[in-house]
Enzyme design. Structure first.
Site: not given
Ligand code: FRU
Length: 490
Positions: A46-47, A106-107, A167-168
């Site tokens: 994904n990202d 995560y991102s 997040r991110d």
């Protein structure tokens, strides 16, 4: 196949060599493997993450669940390139195997600092009650490409007033201070972004929420990104929970931008309306970086969360988009394929024709992986356009309707369908007498740049292997057409 929680949380380190080889074989048999896009060796991508230029090379990481086409426990996978178009797989970059990221790395993003590449990412952790506790962590890559995580998060809790959807982080540097913009959800379940600052990438101070004119715009803003192009601030983010409106917001989740300069002292921003970045079906969570020559380059995930795709049964899902250059011209954001993509060009073919209410093919204009530039000068045709990946029953159609001034991409007959619940046609307004389509087609995707980057449509398509035809058409009158095509690869 339904994946149990246990299966989703199985780590690549825990499966046997034999199972891994089986999975790879299954993926390699897939007819829809891409030929020049970044795609996962197996499992789900994904990202885009950590997009940066460091130590003479571009680095582009991505979210990866190695073991199947589902959103299981996420790793960061590393790819690198000298020219933005030939990418080399460089292995797993961040493994979610520590207390600070036990339920997924995560991102996040990357920035050079003290001669090293700092990767700031969200460590997703969960407690025994399965409540999420996001941490913002740092991993540092040295010139040898060795990546080491810091043991302690640099932001270890969610600021007051926000939920665990936090997040991110996207980092940039301004006047010797680092800033990190992070996607968040307020306690009242509305989406926003918050800002932190740091003198050294280690000690972070919560500055506040970015004050926009969009206080109630979806329930979560994922993957925020803030940057300037020629002094114009651009704030990109991926809001979730926006209802369709006219031509806009037809995919499950959106990604787009507002133009406006962020005052980092007050966290305020006067900005334009929100515009979607892409008009196609499969585009989400884009991230940008500044190239050494000052260009702003964007890459997106060519996929969407929570959707079934035809490659799922082959053990893999998704790819990244080609890199695009972002500019601001006459107050509009333009997106063009990066010029380095010329490095991929193979055999060139040219053709032109005057079309009069007809469908035409040109000798040797066919293929499954190619670049095509096609310009139409509309005389009195009602519509004109191109059909690609054509066989007896399948086709993907790009039409400019000159009567209603509408541009559309129709994948109704493109072959196997990715979740058709969200419709099979995407359109937008375009007022022109001269329409140019710049297309990049790969085994299972197309990226269409219209009128020199004014609009972009990015989509996966899953045609049969014998869909190699290309056709040009004008309906209800005359249009002249000029086309140049290059093979890409083989
Ligand atoms: C966006 C996203 C991010 C998150 C990542 C997890 O697609 O949900 O918000 O960090 O994917 O893989």
């Amino acid at each position: 196949m339904q994946w149990t929680t246990e299966q989703r949380y199985t780590r690549i380190e825990d499966i046997s060599e034999k199972d891994w080889k089986e999975l790879k074989k299954q993926v390699d048999r897939s007819p829809w493997r891409q030929t020049y896009h970044i795609q996962p060796e197996t499992g789900l991508l994904n990202d885009p993450n950590g997009f940066s230029f460091y130590n003479g090379e571009y680095h582009l990481f991505y979210q990866w669940f190695p073991l199947g086409p589902v959103h299981g426990i996420k790793y960061w996978y590393h790819t690198k390139s000298k020219d933005l178009v030939h990418w080399e797989n460089a292995g797993i970059a961040i493994r979610p195997n520590d207390e600070i990221d036990s339920h997924g790395a995560y991102s996040g993003s990357g920035i050079e600092h003290n001669g090293q590449l700092y990767l700031m990412y969200t460590g997703n952790t969960r407690d025994e009650q399965w409540v999420r506790h996001p941490k913002q962590n740092i991993a540092v890559m040295d010139e040898q490409g060795i990546i080491k995580k810091w043991e302690t998060p640099v932001i270890d809790h969610v600021p007051d007033g926000y939920t665990d959807h936090f997040r991110d982080p996207k980092v940039w540097k301004e006047n010797n201070t680092f800033y990190s913009i992070i996607g968040a959800q307020r306690i009242d379940k509305t989406g926003c972004a918050v800002l932190y600052s740091s003198p050294d990438m280690k000690n972070w101070t919560f500055k506040g929420e970015i004050q926009t004119d969009l206080p109630h715009f979806g329930y979560m803003w994922e993957c925020p990104d803030y940057f300037t192009v020629d002094g114009q601030g651009i704030f990109v983010f991926s809001p979730q929970g926006i209802a369709p409106d006219g031509d806009q917001y037809h995919n499950i989740y959106q990604s787009g931008y507002v133009l406006g300069n962020l005052d980092v002292q007050t966290q305020t921003m006067q900005h334009s309306e929100f515009h979607e970045l892409d008009r196609g079906f499969d585009f989400y969570a884009p991230q940008t970086m500044e190239a050494p020559d000052g260009r702003r380059i964007l890459v997106g995930w060519m996929g969407l969360p929570e959707m079934a795709y035809p490659t799922d049964e082959h053990g893999w899902a998704h790819c990244l988009t080609l890199p695009r250059e972002i500019t601001i011209e006459n107050g509009r954001l333009m997106q063009r394929p990066v010029r380095e993509l010329k490095n991929l060009r193979g055999i060139k073919m040219e053709a032109s024709a005057q079309l009069h209410d007809e469908v035409k093919t040109f000798d040797s204009f066919s293929g499954t992986a190619f670049e095509l530039v096609c310009s139409f000068e509309i005389q009195d045709a009602d519509s004109c356009g191109i059909e690609i990946r054509v066989n007896e029953t399948e086709k993907t159609v790009i039409t400019y309707d000159a009567i209603h001034q509408r541009l559309s991409l129709d994948r109704t007959y493109s072959g196997a369908l990715a979740d058709s619940e969200y419709g099979t046609v995407r359109s937008c307004f375009l007022d022109t007498k001269h329409v140019t389509f710049h297309l990049f087609v790969d085994s299972s995707s197309l990226e269409l740049f219209v009128n020199d980057g004014l609009e972009v449509f990015t989509s996966r398509i899953f045609p049969s292997e014998d869909c190699t035809g290309i056709r040009f058409f004008a309906k209800g009158g005359r249009a002249s057409c000029q086309a140049v095509k290059w093979t890409i690869g083989g």
